[in-house]
Design a protein around this motif. Structure first.
Motif, PDB file in Angstrom:
ATOM      1  N   PRO A 341       0.943  -1.176   0.218  1.00 57.50           N
ATOM      2  CA  PRO A 341       0.134   0.118   0.139  1.00 57.50           C
ATOM      3  C   PRO A 341       0.959   1.818  -0.108  1.00 57.50           C
ATOM      4  O   PRO A 341       1.877   1.409   0.173  1.00 57.50           O
ATOM      5  CB  PRO A 341      -0.714  -0.124   1.252  1.00 57.50           C
ATOM      6  N   GLY A 342       0.828   2.159  -0.611  1.00 58.29           N
ATOM      7  CA  GLY A 342       1.403   3.474  -0.846  1.00 58.29           C
ATOM      8  C   GLY A 342       1.614   4.158   0.315  1.00 58.29           C
ATOM      9  O   GLY A 342       2.647   4.760   0.939  1.00 58.29           O
ATOM     10  N   PRO A 343      -0.211   3.767   1.359  1.00 58.60           N
ATOM     11  CA  PRO A 343       0.545   5.059   2.139  1.00 58.60           C
ATOM     12  C   PRO A 343       1.419   4.706   3.689  1.00 58.60           C
ATOM     13  O   PRO A 343       2.183   5.138   4.271  1.00 58.60           O
ATOM     14  CB  PRO A 343      -1.008   4.778   3.475  1.00 58.60           C
ATOM     15  N   VAL A 344       2.369   3.024   3.354  1.00 56.77           N
ATOM     16  CA  VAL A 344       3.083   2.401   4.399  1.00 56.77           C
ATOM     17  C   VAL A 344       4.622   3.099   3.744  1.00 56.77           C
ATOM     18  O   VAL A 344       5.227   3.237   4.798  1.00 56.77           O
ATOM     19  CB  VAL A 344       3.394   0.838   3.945  1.00 56.77           C
ATOM     20  N   LEU A 345       4.599   3.073   2.646  1.00 57.07           N
ATOM     21  CA  LEU A 345       5.769   3.832   2.340  1.00 57.07           C
ATOM     22  C   LEU A 345       5.597   4.980   2.264  1.00 57.07           C
ATOM     23  O   LEU A 345       6.529   5.871   1.568  1.00 57.07           O
ATOM     24  CB  LEU A 345       6.054   3.192   0.534  1.00 57.07           C
ATOM     25  N   VAL A 346       5.121   5.646   2.524  1.00 50.96           N
ATOM     26  CA  VAL A 346       5.757   7.166   2.790  1.00 50.96           C
ATOM     27  C   VAL A 346       4.832   7.468   4.237  1.00 50.96           C
ATOM     28  O   VAL A 346       5.014   8.261   4.830  1.00 50.96           O
ATOM     29  CB  VAL A 346       4.340   8.567   1.656  1.00 50.96           C
ATOM     30  N   SER A 347       5.159   7.056   5.060  1.00 51.41           N
ATOM     31  CA  SER A 347       5.135   7.053   6.508  1.00 51.41           C
ATOM     32  C   SER A 347       5.922   7.913   7.137  1.00 51.41           C
ATOM     33  O   SER A 347       7.362   7.413   6.379  1.00 51.41           O
ATOM     34  CB  SER A 347       4.319   6.037   7.004  1.00 51.41           C
ATOM     35  N   ALA A 348       5.426   7.694   8.318  1.00 52.37           N
ATOM     36  CA  ALA A 348       6.550   9.193   8.924  1.00 52.37           C
ATOM     37  C   ALA A 348       8.327   7.745   8.931  1.00 52.37           C
ATOM     38  O   ALA A 348       9.375   8.254   9.465  1.00 52.37           O
ATOM     39  CB  ALA A 348       6.098   9.598  10.464  1.00 52.37           C
ATOM     40  N   ALA A 393      -3.893   2.983  -4.007  1.00 46.30           N
ATOM     41  CA  ALA A 393      -3.328   3.068  -3.209  1.00 46.30           C
ATOM     42  C   ALA A 393      -2.661   1.864  -2.316  1.00 46.30           C
ATOM     43  O   ALA A 393      -2.330   1.255  -1.404  1.00 46.30           O
ATOM     44  CB  ALA A 393      -3.870   3.932  -2.316  1.00 46.30           C
ATOM     45  N   ARG A 394      -3.965   0.662  -2.673  1.00 45.95           N
ATOM     46  CA  ARG A 394      -3.891  -0.556  -1.562  1.00 45.95           C
ATOM     47  C   ARG A 394      -2.461  -1.371  -2.507  1.00 45.95           C
ATOM     48  O   ARG A 394      -2.527  -2.377  -1.159  1.00 45.95           O
ATOM     49  CB  ARG A 394      -5.289  -0.706  -1.871  1.00 45.95           C
ATOM     50  N   GLN A 395      -2.759  -1.553  -3.623  1.00 47.20           N
ATOM     51  CA  GLN A 395      -1.138  -1.970  -4.228  1.00 47.20           C
ATOM     52  C   GLN A 395      -0.797  -1.785  -4.856  1.00 47.20           C
ATOM     53  O   GLN A 395      -0.426  -1.391  -6.177  1.00 47.20           O
ATOM     54  CB  GLN A 395      -2.029  -3.600  -5.308  1.00 47.20           C
TER      55      GLN A 395
END
Length: 846
Positions: A341-348, A393-395
């Motif tokens: 998921p995209g949010p994982v690789l732009v997380s803090a 976003a999910r993949q």
């Protein structure tokens, strides 16, 4: 045409002008080939890309022969549909077979007379491209070899079509282009007589200009991969089981280069596919150790699988934002190859990791933004090391499993463990508290599974990482209770082994396991687990620790569900100590109040329970908020009690008000939303309306929770019951008969709900006219109900009354016994109960 203006040169327009400068040389006769086409790989597979390439390159005017279709002439060209693409760019990751596809096309065109001049150039740099053009100028135009730049210009100018000049059908292949910028003003011209074929790992927009088309080259299909490996092995006299070959092809991710090198290794090492797969699955083995030595690679290959991507990583790391591609790939290598998921690789946690490990040649680290992280993903995408689809976003990110393996192989043990925990931090940071998006939740679980496979030991050092608890809670909340139970049993085993029985993380894992035991319907197992856990929690954390109160509250709840009022009362005093310690507004205190209200329900004090929930609800709204899951649970349970107390219209209105709030806050597929729909279905006006509502709910529960979830089984029971009550007794009987073995398998033969289904089946059998058969089933059921529920339970008494009445009707007065009440509608008994909301004590600890 001044195509070398950036270098100050002037293009030479005609071959005769070159002859003027090199009169002593003779141009080569056509057909003529410049450069060497790579040898055909052993066991070369005819794949879909072969046909796509021939159709694309041959569709715009070039005369090309293919073995399947013969000569494609000008007349066929004029009839062809679609746009003209005289330049084709084969793009894809290293090892997918781009060069072999280009070589196959070139060789076929040459052998069948489809081209007059064929030029094969290794395009690893701008200088190499210029040298290839110069060599073609020397051979084809007799240009002066001592003036290579002039020879190159002359060749490119000669490729331009000219009036009155004999057309030349040419094909220029630029193999393994490393940088699209190297072809700036060096693209062969867009000629109706010529074609250009480029292979590259890059996929910038510059490669897709006018007259050019990108053709993505992917992996083998499973069938192609198995056929390739089978052929490669059989050529050398090896025969392996088909299932092992298919399994090895899947283990290698259907990558052509990996299959070729694995096949060669099998032969050289004299091992079987099964043995190779075992070595490959050993995470301690490096990929470089499972292929032949560099000098003995098959098909004249230059690099091993692992080395194939190393240069691409170096090039990606030099793209903007400089120095971030490699550390980003190192994290992606820890996660699910099928989609991160995209949010994982732009997380803090990822931004901190990128800033810390950025490769800037000695420059001090600088802060990294989310835009920088996306830029690093795009850099990797441009080199075909990953597939980055920002809109998905999910993949959003996919990485081939062998690229991941090769990347992990470059890490030291300390780096491996550190990056694994960073990846776990990133998953936890990106995981929403409320899983509205079920597909995103599934992707996060899949990534956690992948991380655990690669680096489970790191997730228990120095303690159990919170992602281990988060995935278990996600499984439980999504309805996969059995899987959650297995997961937490594993975590308990690992924490006991790696940490200590009394370690706080072990206590949390044991608490989580007890919780899912309760969710699965095993109240006895949950009570036993909590009873065993409570003294250890008191010893380690103390009697006034919030977690101690949580365990005690849970124990009280399940003792109450088991009917052990005395046992439950023994711990109520413990719970009363929460208020002075935690305060009246602490979430754990509110949870205890929820538990005590639930105990009143179990004891039969429904009016007292309703009053307790009504008093609790405004405090939940004030402290936790109106959209908190515990607030929704209290609203759900209060609505249930209103119905039980006779206000069915008020209960229905409460559920109709609750449902849109649940959908907005939690989503339509959340288990709490589905439970509220179940409870509202029971309050519909007629039995037929109730059956229709359950029929509409059932497929959604099966899709989200699974066919074996207790709530799904409840809905099946209710659908059968109200179908029977609305007149379809035959359909109800069939539905109960289909439900019963699933209940026995999932819940057990002694579960009260299983007994309810047996009761309903017997009753319907009697209603159908088979009173003797019904009496026999009730006679078999009664001792089980007496043993499970007790002799004085209302359902046991009612079953005894039915059996007595049936025996009396059959004339068996001796066995009938006294009747203790009027006969009621038997099909209305045993309808599954409401689905109550769970309080905060049921959330898995992290």
């Amino acid at each position: 045409m001044n195509i070398f203006a950036d270098r100050g040169g002037v293009a030479v327009g005609y071959a005769e002008q070159v002859h003027h400068h090199a009169a002593s040389r003779t141009p080569a006769a056509w057909p003529h080939q410049v450069g060497v086409i790579p040898s055909r790989a052993g066991s070369f597979q005819h794949r879909a890309e072969v046909d796509q390439l021939r159709a694309a390159v041959g569709g715009g005017g070039t005369v090309v022969l293919s073995p399947e279709h013969g000569r494609v002439g000008d007349q066929a060209r004029r009839r062809s549909a679609g746009p003209v693409h005289r330049s084709q760019v084969l793009t894809g990751s290293g090892g997918v077979g781009k060069t072999q596809l280009a070589a196959d096309y070139s060789r076929t065109a040459w052998e069948n007379g489809g081209v007059d001049v064929l030029v094969w150039i290794s395009a690893s740099s701008r200088r190499a491209i210029m040298d290839g053009y110069a060599q073609a100028g020397v051979e084809v135009l007799a240009a002066d070899p001592k003036k290579p730049e002039q020879a190159a210009r002359a060749f490119l100018a000669w490729l331009e079509p000219k009036a009155g000049q004999k057309p030349c059908r040419w094909l220029v292949v630029l193999d393994d282009l490393s940088d699209p910028g190297d072809l700036h003003r060096l693209w062969p011209p867009n000629s109706p007589h010529g074609r250009t074929l480029v292979t590259t790992r890059r996929r910038e927009a510059a490669l897709n200009g006018a007259g050019r088309r990108l053709l993505q080259v992917g992996l083998f299909t499973p069938q192609e991969a198995a056929a390739y490996l089978t052929s490669a092995l059989e050529t050398l006299g090896r025969h392996e089981p088909a299932e092992q070959i298919k399994g090895l092809a899947a283990d290698l991710g259907y990558l052509p280069l990996a299959l070729a090198q694995a096949g060669a290794y099998l032969i050289d090492a004299a091992i079987t596919c099964a043995e190779y797969r075992r070595l490959l699955n050993d995470q301690k083995k490096k990929l470089a150790d499972l292929v032949p030595e560099p000098g003995t690679l098959p098909d004249d290959q230059a690099d091993t699988v692992a080395a194939t991507w190393s240069l691409s990583v170096e090039r990606a790391d030099k793209l903007r934002p400089v120095g971030l591609a490699r550390p980003m790939l190192q994290l992606a290598a820890m996660l699910d190859p099928n989609g991160i998921p995209g949010p994982v690789l732009v997380s803090a946690p990822v931004l901190t990791h990128l800033a810390t490990h950025r490769t800037l040649g000695g420059q001090p680290p600088a802060p990294v933004t989310a835009d920088d992280a996306v830029g690093a993903l795009q850099a990797l995408h441009r080199l075909s090391l990953i597939d980055h689809t920002p809109d998905a976003a999910r993949q959003a990110v996919r990485v081939h499993q062998l690229i991941q393996r090769a990347t992990r192989d470059t890490l030291t043990p300390a780096q491996h463990d550190q990056f694994a925990r960073t990846a776990a931090d990133a998953l936890t940071a990106a995981w929403p508290d409320v899983e509205r998006d079920t597909a995103l939740a599934q992707a996060l679980r899949a990534n956690t599974d992948a991380l655990t496979r690669h680096a489970e030991e790191a997730l228990y050092r120095p303690g159990a990482h919170s992602v281990l608890y988060r995935i278990g809670r996600s499984l439980a909340e999504s309805g996969q209770v059995a899987t959650a139970r297995e997961h937490f049993q594993h975590v308990v085993n690992e924490t006991k082994l790696r940490l200590d029985l009394g370690h706080p993380d072990t206590l949390s894992a044991r608490n989580s396991l007890a919780h899912v035991l309760g969710l699965s319907g095993d109240a006895a197992g949950a009570a036993a687990a909590y009873a065993e856990l409570l003294p250890d929690t008191v010893r380690v954390l103390g009697p006034t620790h919030p977690n101690t109160f949580t365990v005690g509250s849970s124990l009280v709840r399940y003792l109450g569900e088991l009917g052990d009022a005395a046992g439950a009362a023994a711990f109520v005093e413990l719970l009363a100590g929460q208020v002075p310690v935690l305060g009246p507004d602490h979430p754990h205190t509110l949870t205890t109040r929820h538990t005590l209200a639930h105990l009143r329900v179990l004891s039969g004090d429904e009016a007292g329970a309703a009053a307790a929930y009504a008093e609790l609800l405004p405090d939940l709204v004030r402290v936790l908020g109106p959209d908190h899951p515990n607030t929704f649970d209290a609203r759900n349970n209060l609505a249930i009690l209103r119905g039980k107390l006779g206000d069915e219209a008020g209960a229905a209105a409460a559920f109709e008000e609750l449902l849109p709030d649940l959908m907005k806050a939690l989503g339509p597929d959340h288990p709490k939303t589905l439970s509220a729909r179940h409870n509202l279905a029971r309050l519909q006006g007629t039995d037929a309306a109730k059956a229709a509502a359950y029929a509409e709910l059932l497929p959604d529960q099966v899709r989200v929770l699974g066919s074996d979830h207790p709530n799904t089984l409840d809905t099946r029971h209710c659908l059968a019951a109200f179908s029977g009550l609305s007149g379809d007794e035959a359909g109800a009987s069939a539905a109960y008969a289909e439900l019963l073995p699933d209940q026995v398998r999932v819940l057990g033969s002694d579960d009260p709900k299983t007994l309810d289904t047996r009761h309903s089946l017997a009753a319907l059998r009697g209603l159908s006219g088979d009173e003797a058969g019904a009496a026999a089933e009730f006679a078999e059921l009664l001792p089980d109900m007496t043993w499970v529920l007790g002799p004085d339970h209302p359902k046991t008494i009612f079953t005894r009354q039915l059996l007595s009445a049936l025996r009396r009707r059959s004339g068996d007065e001796a066995q009938a016994g006294p009747s203790r009440g009027p006969r009621a509608s038997p099909a209305g008994r045993g309808v599954a109960g409401e689905q109550p909301g769970r309080s905060a004590q049921d959330s898995v600890e992290e």
